[in-house]
Design an enzyme around this catalytic site. Structure first.
Site, PDB file in Angstrom:
ATOM      1  CB  THR A  98      11.071  -1.942  -2.368  1.00  0.00           C
ATOM      2  OG1 THR A  98      12.307  -1.337  -2.785  1.00  0.00           O
ATOM      3  CG2 THR A  98      10.981  -1.899  -0.862  1.00  0.00           C
ATOM      4  CD  GLU A 145       9.226  -0.346   1.848  1.00  0.00           C
ATOM      5  OE1 GLU A 145       8.193  -0.949   1.502  1.00  0.00           O
ATOM      6  OE2 GLU A 145       9.874   0.399   1.093  1.00  0.00           O
TER       7      GLU A 145
HETATM    8  P1  ADP Z   1       5.379  -3.174  -4.851  1.00  0.00           P
HETATM    9  O1  ADP Z   1       5.031  -1.789  -5.305  1.00  0.00           O
HETATM   10  O2  ADP Z   1       6.707  -3.632  -5.163  1.00  0.00           O
HETATM   11  O3  ADP Z   1       4.295  -4.161  -5.110  1.00  0.00           O
HETATM   12  P2  ADP Z   1       4.547  -3.081  -2.165  1.00  0.00           P
HETATM   13  O4  ADP Z   1       3.705  -4.285  -2.216  1.00  0.00           O
HETATM   14  O5  ADP Z   1       5.393  -2.885  -0.981  1.00  0.00           O
HETATM   15  O6  ADP Z   1       5.520  -3.038  -3.320  1.00  0.00           O
HETATM   16  O7  ADP Z   1       3.640  -1.828  -2.427  1.00  0.00           O
HETATM   17  C1  ADP Z   1       3.116  -1.111  -1.385  1.00  0.00           C
HETATM   18  C2  ADP Z   1       2.238  -0.012  -1.899  1.00  0.00           C
HETATM   19  O8  ADP Z   1       1.119  -0.543  -2.597  1.00  0.00           O
HETATM   20  C3  ADP Z   1       1.641   0.836  -0.821  1.00  0.00           C
HETATM   21  O9  ADP Z   1       2.550   1.809  -0.360  1.00  0.00           O
HETATM   22  C4  ADP Z   1       0.438   1.444  -1.535  1.00  0.00           C
HETATM   23  O10 ADP Z   1       0.802   2.542  -2.327  1.00  0.00           O
HETATM   24  C5  ADP Z   1       0.011   0.333  -2.449  1.00  0.00           C
HETATM   25  N1  ADP Z   1      -1.110  -0.393  -1.863  1.00  0.00           N
HETATM   26  C6  ADP Z   1      -1.082  -1.550  -1.185  1.00  0.00           C
HETATM   27  N2  ADP Z   1      -2.319  -1.928  -0.828  1.00  0.00           N
HETATM   28  C7  ADP Z   1      -3.159  -0.979  -1.277  1.00  0.00           C
HETATM   29  C8  ADP Z   1      -4.581  -0.772  -1.223  1.00  0.00           C
HETATM   30  N3  ADP Z   1      -5.394  -1.653  -0.662  1.00  0.00           N
HETATM   31  N4  ADP Z   1      -5.081   0.347  -1.787  1.00  0.00           N
HETATM   32  C9  ADP Z   1      -4.284   1.234  -2.393  1.00  0.00           C
HETATM   33  N5  ADP Z   1      -2.950   1.096  -2.478  1.00  0.00           N
HETATM   34  C10 ADP Z   1      -2.389   0.012  -1.936  1.00  0.00           C
END
Ligand code: ADP
Length: 544
Positions: A185, A329
């Site tokens: 992450t 995750e």
């Molecule tokens: P990073 O922050 O490293 O890019 P992730 O891709 O795992 O890691 O991020 C996940 C987070 O991104 C989710 O918990 C959420 O907060 C946000 N997220 C992902 N897709 C969406 C979406 N379509 N709308 C709003 N928030 C989103």
């Protein structure tokens, strides 16, 4: 009577075997890091992946060893996607946009034995190599002619390494719960945490993700992952595409709208990336009066997709938007916004409002909302709560930690705040740490940002909460305008008032040339807060 069916093993090698067996000539069109565009197919990728497995074994790689990969989306990267787990090793994706300190941390934490790296990224490695404690070999992903000069000793040339082996290799077998890949992450607070995907979780996830209500992928599609393979398991597209025998286009390292457009026009029917990529592409298409001749669906996730992007893709370019939510995750798919029959009955405008939600989960994913005390909340589309997830491809425990990442019932706290409606459509209000708490009410920073980017002169906007003596926190908005455009702050707040309640309108608009982003291209609220702090920013009510 029990256990009378065959023990088919859910290992990712089965996916590539299937593609090579039944879809061998399906095209993979790829922009090489060296420059030219090449064409290959699943049969050839299968053979080269086998050669790679054999070569890695010869270099001493054993089951469970970790191999770090820092590479763009190319056909060669797909060979690694299968060649590494095929010999029992674990594919640790490395994001070249991470800070050097974070890269060193994750390479050492994962104990990567080999690093495989694209030609143009070698400079990053040269800087951090002295601090990498476990790396025994570095393989440069190119051929003999393009091997770079480098201060690093004993670099191995990928194509040369593979030439010395044939493809006569039996994939290493083992239990389907063995580790297959690792993605860290991005660690906005504290050190990055390692999420270890198993063979089983990746196969289950790819099956779920391909299904009709999700990305609806088939052998008739040609999919281009713009989202890098190193971002959140590459949204699993490296598994889903061969699983259904789809053709692929790999865009390489050219992420500018021009380069992407060239690749999209190579017959791509489905593509996937974060909203910022699409905002830039849409501007480019409009400025140059271009159309999208083959694209049918675009998967948009990673952060919230503004309504204006959904409308533009669908109304101006006849491309259906699939708004998705997921996280590293969760391998990463949590939900996709496709239309259930209940939604088909709505008007076109109402359907777009549904598409602003992130949709509903596939089989294998379960979601629930709770209050701060763990009491389950109603799915009424209004009540906001902590979002929890569990399922077949959701993390249970981070790498090298002694505590589970889930509660006693297996629920994982996503760190997001959301609502879920009666039809199961989930809508992210905010990350819990970004939500703005004003006078006991919650304001969604996402909602404010999406309202602001709808303004024709705004490129990007970031809302954050700043301390306020009366309201606890109040929203302010940092705005980047289109080049050469100047907008009065009131024009922006007036525009926003059509979408958000009056009391939620930001108290201050700050114009900036750019907004800081994380390594995965999202707005970095942490960096933004640090900048404002450094500049001693104060809410207008607190200024002398
Ligand atoms: P990073 O922050 O490293 O890019 P992730 O891709 O795992 O890691 O991020 C996940 C987070 O991104 C989710 O918990 C959420 O907060 C946000 N997220 C992902 N897709 C969406 C979406 N379509 N709308 C709003 N928030 C989103």
């Amino acid at each position: 009577m029990d256990n009378l069916m065959q023990p088919f093993s859910l290992r990712v090698s089965e996916i590539l075997d299937h593609a090579a067996r039944y879809h061998p000539k399906r095209k993979i069109i790829s922009r090489k890091v060296e420059g030219p565009i090449e064409e290959t197919n699943w049969s050839s990728i299968h053979q080269k992946a086998k050669k790679l497995s054999k070569s890695l074994q010869r270099l001493g790689i054993k089951k469970g060893d970790r191999i770090g990969v820092m590479a763009w989306n190319t056909a060669r990267h797909l060979e690694l996607w299968y060649g590494i787990p095929g010999c029992g090793a674990v594919n640790h994706t490395l994001n070249p946009r991470l800070f050097a300190k974070q890269l060193t941390y994750i390479i050492n934490h994962a104990e990567d034995k080999i690093l495989m790296i694209d030609l143009d990224l070698l400079g990053i490695l040269e800087k951090i190599m002295p601090t990498c404690e476990t790396v025994e070999h570095v393989i440069v992903l190119t051929d003999n002619i393009n091997m770079p000069k480098s201060d690093l000793p004993n670099l191995i040339c990928y194509e040369e390494l593979l030439e010395t082996e044939d493809s006569d290799f039996d994939w290493i077998s083992g239990h389907e719960t063995e580790a297959c890949g690792i993605c860290y992450t991005s660690g906005t607070t504290g050190n990055p945490k390692g999420v270890v995907y198993t063979h089983r979780s990746n196969v289950l996830h790819a099956l779920a993700s391909a299904s009709p209500d999700m990305i609806n992928l088939s052998s008739r599609d040609r999919i281009m992952p713009v989202v890098p393979l190193f971002h959140a398991n590459g949204w699993s597209i490296g598994y889903t595409a061969p699983l259904v025998g789809a053709s692929m286009v790999m865009p390489g390292r050219e992420m500018n709208p021009e380069g992407l457009y060239e690749m999209l026009e190579k017959g791509v029917t489905v593509t996937a990336a974060v909203p910022t990529i699409w905002l830039l592409l849409l501007n480019y298409l409009k400025a140059n009066n271009l159309n999208l001749s083959t694209l049918k669906r675009v998967i948009i996730g990673g952060s919230s997709c503004p309504r204006a992007v959904i409308e533009s893709f669908q109304n101006d370019f006849n491309v259906q938007v699939l708004h998705a939510w997921g996280m590293t995750e969760m391998s990463p798919l949590g939900t996709i916004c496709s239309f259930k029959p209940e939604v088909l009955e709505l008007t076109d405008e109402e359907k777009i409002s549904v598409q602003e939600t992130t949709g509903h989960p596939p089989f294998t994913v379960e979601l629930k909302l709770t209050d701060d005390h763990g009491n389950q909340l109603k799915n009424d589309g209004k009540t906001q709560g902590k979002l929890w997830a569990r399922g077949g491809a959701v993390v249970q425990q981070y790498l090298k930690t002694d505590k589970k990442a889930v509660d006693d019932e297996g629920w994982f706290d996503t760190g997001d705040v959301a609502t879920i409606d009666k039809n199961g459509y989930m809508s992210i209000t905010d990350r819990s740490k970004d939500i703005i708490k004003s006078g006991g009410e919650w304001i969604s920073s996402i909602e404010l940002e999406n309202a602001a980017v709808g303004h024709p002169d705004v490129v990007e906007a970031a809302a954050i909460g700043v301390s306020h003596p009366k309201w606890d926190e109040r929203p302010i908005l940092v705005v980047v305008c289109k080049v050469g455009k100047k907008v009065e702050p009131e024009k922006i707040t007036d525009f926003m008032s059509a979408f958000v309640a009056k009391w939620q309108i930001p108290d201050d608009i700050i114009f900036a040339k750019e907004i800081p982003h994380t390594a995965t291209g999202k707005i970095s609220k942490m960096a933004l807060r640090q900048i404002l702090e450094k500049e001693n920013y104060q809410h207008p009510d607190l200024r002398p």
